[in-house]
Design a protein around this motif. Structure first.
Motif, PDB file in Angstrom:
ATOM      1  N   ALA A 199      41.604  37.861  28.486  1.00 12.14           N
ATOM      2  CA  ALA A 199      41.363  37.222  29.825  1.00 12.14           C
ATOM      3  C   ALA A 199      41.327  35.622  29.614  1.00 12.14           C
ATOM      4  O   ALA A 199      40.494  34.957  28.924  1.00 12.14           O
ATOM      5  CB  ALA A 199      40.033  38.010  30.400  1.00 12.14           C
ATOM      6  N   SER A 200      42.092  34.975  30.481  1.00  8.98           N
ATOM      7  CA  SER A 200      42.238  33.541  30.587  1.00  8.98           C
ATOM      8  C   SER A 200      41.013  32.966  31.243  1.00  8.98           C
ATOM      9  O   SER A 200      40.471  33.779  32.085  1.00  8.98           O
ATOM     10  CB  SER A 200      43.297  33.046  31.133  1.00  8.98           C
ATOM     11  N   ALA A 201      40.676  31.704  31.287  1.00  6.52           N
ATOM     12  CA  ALA A 201      39.405  31.193  32.079  1.00  6.52           C
ATOM     13  C   ALA A 201      39.807  31.478  33.592  1.00  6.52           C
ATOM     14  O   ALA A 201      40.917  30.798  33.998  1.00  6.52           O
ATOM     15  CB  ALA A 201      39.186  29.884  31.692  1.00  6.52           C
ATOM     16  N   PRO A 202      38.926  32.018  34.263  1.00  6.85           N
ATOM     17  CA  PRO A 202      39.214  32.333  35.642  1.00  6.85           C
ATOM     18  C   PRO A 202      38.803  31.205  36.570  1.00  6.85           C
ATOM     19  O   PRO A 202      38.317  31.150  37.544  1.00  6.85           O
ATOM     20  CB  PRO A 202      38.372  33.415  36.129  1.00  6.85           C
ATOM     21  N   VAL A 203      39.441  29.963  36.134  1.00 12.57           N
ATOM     22  CA  VAL A 203      39.080  28.598  37.080  1.00 12.57           C
ATOM     23  C   VAL A 203      40.532  27.870  36.891  1.00 12.57           C
ATOM     24  O   VAL A 203      40.832  27.635  35.859  1.00 12.57           O
ATOM     25  CB  VAL A 203      37.913  28.165  36.532  1.00 12.57           C
ATOM     26  N   THR A 204      41.027  27.155  37.831  1.00  9.34           N
ATOM     27  CA  THR A 204      42.016  26.370  37.766  1.00  9.34           C
ATOM     28  C   THR A 204      41.612  24.840  37.566  1.00  9.34           C
ATOM     29  O   THR A 204      40.325  24.596  37.521  1.00  9.34           O
ATOM     30  CB  THR A 204      42.781  26.258  39.039  1.00  9.34           C
ATOM     31  N   GLY A 205      42.619  23.969  37.201  1.00  9.01           N
ATOM     32  CA  GLY A 205      42.199  22.630  36.968  1.00  9.01           C
ATOM     33  C   GLY A 205      41.805  21.795  37.947  1.00  9.01           C
ATOM     34  O   GLY A 205      40.923  20.978  37.919  1.00  9.01           O
ATOM     35  N   LYS A 206      42.121  22.092  39.147  1.00  8.23           N
ATOM     36  CA  LYS A 206      41.973  21.475  40.368  1.00  8.23           C
ATOM     37  C   LYS A 206      40.330  22.116  40.664  1.00  8.23           C
ATOM     38  O   LYS A 206      39.724  21.135  41.093  1.00  8.23           O
ATOM     39  CB  LYS A 206      42.705  22.193  41.619  1.00  8.23           C
ATOM     40  N   GLU A 207      39.942  23.297  40.449  1.00  3.30           N
ATOM     41  CA  GLU A 207      38.589  23.651  40.790  1.00  3.30           C
ATOM     42  C   GLU A 207      37.858  23.146  39.804  1.00  3.30           C
ATOM     43  O   GLU A 207      36.562  22.854  39.913  1.00  3.30           O
ATOM     44  CB  GLU A 207      38.710  25.326  40.696  1.00  3.30           C
ATOM     45  N   LEU A 208      38.033  22.887  38.503  1.00  8.31           N
ATOM     46  CA  LEU A 208      37.273  22.192  37.641  1.00  8.31           C
ATOM     47  C   LEU A 208      37.248  20.822  37.859  1.00  8.31           C
ATOM     48  O   LEU A 208      36.064  20.243  37.875  1.00  8.31           O
ATOM     49  CB  LEU A 208      37.800  22.270  35.969  1.00  8.31           C
ATOM     50  N   LEU A 209      38.188  20.226  38.274  1.00  9.08           N
ATOM     51  CA  LEU A 209      38.120  18.553  38.776  1.00  9.08           C
ATOM     52  C   LEU A 209      37.261  18.382  39.888  1.00  9.08           C
ATOM     53  O   LEU A 209      36.327  17.554  40.099  1.00  9.08           O
ATOM     54  CB  LEU A 209      39.443  18.200  39.207  1.00  9.08           C
ATOM     55  N   ALA A 210      37.270  19.393  40.840  1.00  4.19           N
ATOM     56  CA  ALA A 210      36.487  19.396  41.960  1.00  4.19           C
ATOM     57  C   ALA A 210      34.826  19.530  41.565  1.00  4.19           C
ATOM     58  O   ALA A 210      34.028  18.905  42.153  1.00  4.19           O
ATOM     59  CB  ALA A 210      36.696  20.495  43.015  1.00  4.19           C
ATOM     60  N   ALA A 211      34.529  20.336  40.587  1.00  2.70           N
ATOM     61  CA  ALA A 211      33.336  20.393  40.156  1.00  2.70           C
ATOM     62  C   ALA A 211      32.977  19.340  39.499  1.00  2.70           C
ATOM     63  O   ALA A 211      31.750  18.725  39.659  1.00  2.70           O
ATOM     64  CB  ALA A 211      33.157  21.495  39.285  1.00  2.70           C
ATOM     65  N   ALA A 212      33.737  18.533  38.729  1.00  2.00           N
ATOM     66  CA  ALA A 212      33.433  17.308  38.047  1.00  2.00           C
ATOM     67  C   ALA A 212      33.250  16.158  38.825  1.00  2.00           C
ATOM     68  O   ALA A 212      32.529  15.405  38.833  1.00  2.00           O
ATOM     69  CB  ALA A 212      34.511  17.044  37.329  1.00  2.00           C
ATOM     70  N   ALA A 213      33.894  16.483  40.012  1.00  2.00           N
ATOM     71  CA  ALA A 213      33.802  15.227  41.209  1.00  2.00           C
ATOM     72  C   ALA A 213      32.569  15.252  42.023  1.00  2.00           C
ATOM     73  O   ALA A 213      32.227  14.121  42.698  1.00  2.00           O
ATOM     74  CB  ALA A 213      34.871  15.278  42.100  1.00  2.00           C
TER      75      ALA A 213
END
Length: 291
Positions: free
Chosen positions: A251-265
């Motif tokens: 199972a791949s990580a269930p989060v997209t790059g955009k979602e992770l960027l939104a969390a970091a921002a």
């Protein structure tokens, strides 16, 4: 008939008649008795109505009081205490102490490396400082990342390690590292050759404050599973936020790059980064495990 009455009886009858006449003469005329009687009747009727209304009010008051008492009693048994809000109520004291965030039981690992053994022997105050930071980070990441990632808990011997677990028991390793770089020189960029990603993706972004960041979606652990990660420099540190594929499952990580960027921002996440940059908890190193 009176002529045939004995003298004594006749005399008694006269006395009674005389007494009755005197009694009648002392009473007011007939036309005066009617208004008096009517007024008295009205007063009695008014008093009766007032008494009835008072009785009804008392009964209603008793019912209301009883209802309130029942409501209070039921609340004491069934009301669930609401979650703490960041906005105090109008009656709250301005220096009221907020309740702590929910506690996340750390995932324990047995020391297997020199670094982990060194962490296990840190002074109690330093271990407490790191544990408190991890608790804050775990709760915040739980709010910022998608529900599909699962409940996030800290790993006890590595301040940068976390573990997310879904309801069905799937575990995704999570990394949140603020590693001293000696000047924030760890700025990364997307590869010039897209083929270098081997089917993955890379996106450049700017976080609040003009911070340059990149988001990567790359294959990890196998040719079928992917990890998602964000990297950016901050102050004197290099920051990594990463969700790896599930342990023991395809199972791949269930989060997209955009979602992770939104969390970091998110300002709350950047505040954690600022704190870790000002009060380092990691040693400077050339690579981050899992990165």
């Amino acid at each position: 008939m009176e002529d045939n009455m004995p003298r004594d009886d006749h005399r008694s009858a006269l006395l009674v008649t005389d007494a009755m006449e005197r009694t009648v003469e002392e009473l007011p005329p007939l036309q005066d008795l009617v208004p008096a009687a009517v007024a008295q009747g009205r007063r009695r009727r008014t008093r009766a109505r007032l008494a009835l209304a008072a009785g009804i009010a008392c009964v209603a008051g008793a019912v209301v009081c009883g209802s309130l008492a029942l409501a209070v009693g039921n609340d004491a048994r069934t009301t669930v205490r609401p979650a703490t809000s960041g906005t105090p109520s109008a009656s709250a004291s301005p220096d009221r102490v907020q309740e702590p965030e929910p506690y996340r039981t750390p995932v324990h690992i047995a020391p297997t490396s020199d670094g982990e053994r060194a962490t296990a022997h840190l002074p109690a105050a330093e271990r407490k400082r790191r544990a408190e930071f991890q608790q804050r980070a775990a709760v915040l990441l739980d709010k910022l990342l998608p529900d599909a990632v699962g409940l996030i808990r800290p790993v006890d011997l590595e301040v940068w390690r976390y573990q997310a677990e879904t309801a069905d028991g799937t575990v995704f390793p999570v990394i949140f590292s603020v590693r001293p770089s000696g000047g924030g020189s760890g700025l990364k960029s997307c590869p010039a050759d897209p083929g270098a990603l081997k089917g993955g993706s890379c996106e450049q972004a700017t976080l609040p404050g003009g911070i340059k960041a990149i988001s990567l979606r790359v294959f990890a652990d196998s040719a079928e599973t992917m990890a998602t990660e964000v990297h950016f420099p901050y102050g004197h540190s290099d920051v990594t936020l990463m969700v790896n594929p599930a342990q023991g499952a395809r199972a791949s990580a269930p989060v997209t790059g955009k979602e992770l960027l939104a969390a970091a921002a998110d300002p709350r996440f950047l505040e954690l980064v600022r704190h870790a940059d000002a009060h380092p908890m990691e040693k400077r190193q050339t690579s981050v495990e899992g990165g």
